[in-house]
Design a protein around this motif. Structure first.
Motif, mmCIF file in Angstrom:
data_model
loop_
_atom_site.group_PDB
_atom_site.id
_atom_site.type_symbol
_atom_site.label_atom_id
_atom_site.label_comp_id
_atom_site.label_asym_id
_atom_site.label_seq_id
_atom_site.Cartn_x
_atom_site.Cartn_y
_atom_site.Cartn_z
ATOM 1 N N UNK A 13 0.839 -1.206 0.000
ATOM 2 C CA UNK A 13 0.000 0.000 0.000
ATOM 3 C C UNK A 13 0.872 1.252 0.000
ATOM 4 N N UNK A 14 1.917 1.211 0.812
ATOM 5 C CA UNK A 14 2.812 2.365 0.921
ATOM 6 C C UNK A 14 3.512 2.654 -0.406
ATOM 7 N N UNK A 15 3.905 1.597 -1.118
ATOM 8 C CA UNK A 15 4.573 1.785 -2.412
ATOM 9 C C UNK A 15 3.616 2.361 -3.449
ATOM 10 N N UNK A 16 2.381 1.860 -3.449
ATOM 11 C CA UNK A 16 1.384 2.361 -4.401
ATOM 12 C C UNK A 16 1.076 3.824 -4.103
ATOM 13 N N UNK A 17 0.905 4.150 -2.813
ATOM 14 C CA UNK A 17 0.629 5.540 -2.420
ATOM 15 C C UNK A 17 1.791 6.450 -2.819
ATOM 16 N N UNK A 18 3.013 5.924 -2.692
ATOM 17 C CA UNK A 18 4.193 6.713 -3.048
ATOM 18 C C UNK A 18 4.210 7.109 -4.509
ATOM 19 N N UNK A 19 3.690 6.231 -5.385
ATOM 20 C CA UNK A 19 3.630 6.552 -6.819
ATOM 21 C C UNK A 19 2.725 7.756 -7.069
ATOM 22 N N UNK A 20 1.566 7.792 -6.388
ATOM 23 C CA UNK A 20 0.631 8.907 -6.564
ATOM 24 C C UNK A 20 1.200 10.189 -5.958
ATOM 25 N N UNK A 21 1.848 10.054 -4.814
ATOM 26 C CA UNK A 21 2.455 11.210 -4.144
ATOM 27 C C UNK A 21 3.558 11.822 -5.005
ATOM 28 N N UNK A 22 4.439 10.966 -5.520
ATOM 29 C CA UNK A 22 5.547 11.448 -6.351
ATOM 30 C C UNK A 22 5.044 12.068 -7.653
ATOM 31 N N UNK A 23 3.899 11.594 -8.139
ATOM 32 C CA UNK A 23 3.322 12.149 -9.367
ATOM 33 C C UNK A 23 2.615 13.480 -9.113
ATOM 34 N N UNK A 24 2.493 13.864 -7.837
ATOM 35 C CA UNK A 24 1.885 15.153 -7.506
ATOM 36 C C UNK A 24 0.375 15.175 -7.611
#
Length: 440
Positions: A277-288
């Motif tokens: 979950x944390x990795x998936x959330x990180x993708x959205x966060x990094x994409x802004x």
């Protein structure tokens, strides 16, 4: 006025997805030489001779079976037939006419919709009459020979589509839709949530992890606004991605995040926040992207006094970089609190595209500097000279200082917190670009 719709129907592995990808001009449908790869309805926009229309790629129609996936694929194809204005019935010229083709032809005749019969995989057009002659027996008119893989004969099919599309009464401007990607691990309820919102079984739902391989776009309008919901394939751990199909699905999820204005990160209440979950959330966060954390299956979770508050605290501890993201506890199965999503989506989308004037920003900056003095290092003090917004989605600010080395992360975090206190920015990351400018 809605765009006219064209559905591509046929048995598995006749080349529907290759044809679909060619017409929309991008690799949206997964193409693999394996029957049944496309399970759901895929939507794409295309244009021919100045006329826009929506194209639907469907999972192949198989003979009636007790298998849950095959039966649902058939249901999805039947639903696409019902929704379409024109139907492309695709057959395989190499395989010849089959009982499955005759069964589908009978279904299409009953629909009373205009049908264009297409014979795909005709590699040698000089021998095409021998290859397609038997398809006249379907009683659906003259077959169109094509080769999707080599882009032969497709123009004739497009001309036939053009002639059968309903005439538009008037041109209407395309209104802005908020694009919402529903992301998360497999089997957390992403398709169930979209189906609950849409009120129809638009995406295949089963308790088999990873059922949705493609990203599906679904337009939806209600009193809160207009939305495009993107149901994505669940992201698995890399160690479990063995097939090429799964690799395409991971790529599709990443592309869905890039296309989205807001990402709904779905978490299974019973499992809690996992490393994946944390990795998936990180993708959205990094994409802004704007982010909403949705805890699904809350109706199944054992609760007592203070459970919701404690659960919220644990989520923010494990996803500390998403402290700005609102959390909503729902049940996609029962519809509990699902309607509250829309006001959150609107708020997060607005915050992600918010603009603030330079004069207002520098008033805030002056106040922030007066309250907490900039740090010093070896007798040299940081001077914060200027703050301006340079872009949106996400809100991005350039801050000008006398020495970038003195602008520590802790002071950047302080400035970001002041921006959030003043302007909210719920649900959206904020980016700070540090620029060095010497004083005159």
């Amino acid at each position: 006025m809605a765009k006219p719709t064209v559905a591509i129907i046929g048995k598995p592995n006749v080349g529907k997805s290759t044809f679909f990808n060619y017409l929309i001009g991008k690799r949206l449908a997964i193409v693999e030489d394996t029957p049944g790869v496309t399970r759901d309805r895929l939507y794409g926009e295309t244009n021919w001779r100045g006329k826009d229309f929506t194209l639907i790629d469907t999972g192949g129609i198989e003979e009636k079976s007790g298998d849950v996936i095959s039966s649902q694929m058939r249901f999805q194809a039947e639903l696409a037939i019902e929704l379409s204005d024109v139907i492309i019935f695709m057959t395989d010229a190499k395989a010849g006419l089959t009982f499955a083709d005759k069964d589908i032809a009978l279904m299409l005749k009953k629909s009373k919709k205009p049908v264009i019969l297409v014979c795909n995989k005709v590699d040698d057009f000089s021998k095409m009459e021998n290859e397609i002659y038997e398809f006249y027996n379907l009683g659906l008119g003259t077959p169109y020979p094509i080769s999707s893989a080599n882009a032969k004969g497709i123009g004739d099919v497009l001309d036939a589509i053009y002639e059968l599309l309903p005439k538009e009464d008037s041109e209407e401007k395309k209104e802005e839709f908020i694009k919402v990607a529903v992301i998360g691990k497999p089997n957390v309820g992403k398709s169930s949530l979209i189906n609950k919102i849409l009120g129809e079984n638009r995406n295949i739902v089963s308790n088999i992890a990873g059922t949705t391989r493609d990203s599906i776009d679904s337009e939806f309008e209600n009193k809160y606004g207009k939305y495009v919901f993107i149901d994505t394939a669940g992201l698995r751990r890399h160690s479990k991605i063995e097939e090429n199909i799964e690799k395409y699905s991971v790529l599709r999820t990443n592309l869905a995040i890039e296309r989205a204005d807001v990402c709904i990160l779905m978490i299974d209440a019973n499992e809690g926040v996992t490393e994946q979950d944390s990795k998936i959330a990180g993708k959205a966060h990094e994409a802004g992207k704007g982010i909403i954390i949705v805890i699904n299956k809350w109706d199944e979770y054992n609760k007592e006094n203070g459970t919701l508050e404690n659960y919220t605290k644990i989520v923010y501890q494990k996803l500390s970089y998403l402290s700005y993201a609102p959390i909503l506890f729902i049940s996609a199965k029962t519809g509990q609190r699902v309607e509250k999503l829309f006001s959150l989506i609107n708020e997060v989308a607005n915050n992600n595209s918010m603009r603030i004037s330079t004069s207002v920003l520098n008033e805030l900056l002056a106040e922030a500097v007066a309250i907490v003095q900039p740090p010093t290092d070896k007798g040299k003090r940081l001077k914060v000279l200027y703050l301006t917004q340079v872009s949106i989605k996400p809100p991005t600010f350039a801050i000008f200082v006398n020495d970038k080395k003195l602008f520590h992360f802790s002071y950047e975090r302080y400035i970001v917190n002041k921006l959030r206190q003043e302007f909210d920015f719920k649900g959206t990351p904020i980016r700070i670009l540090v620029r060095e400018r010497k004083e005159k």
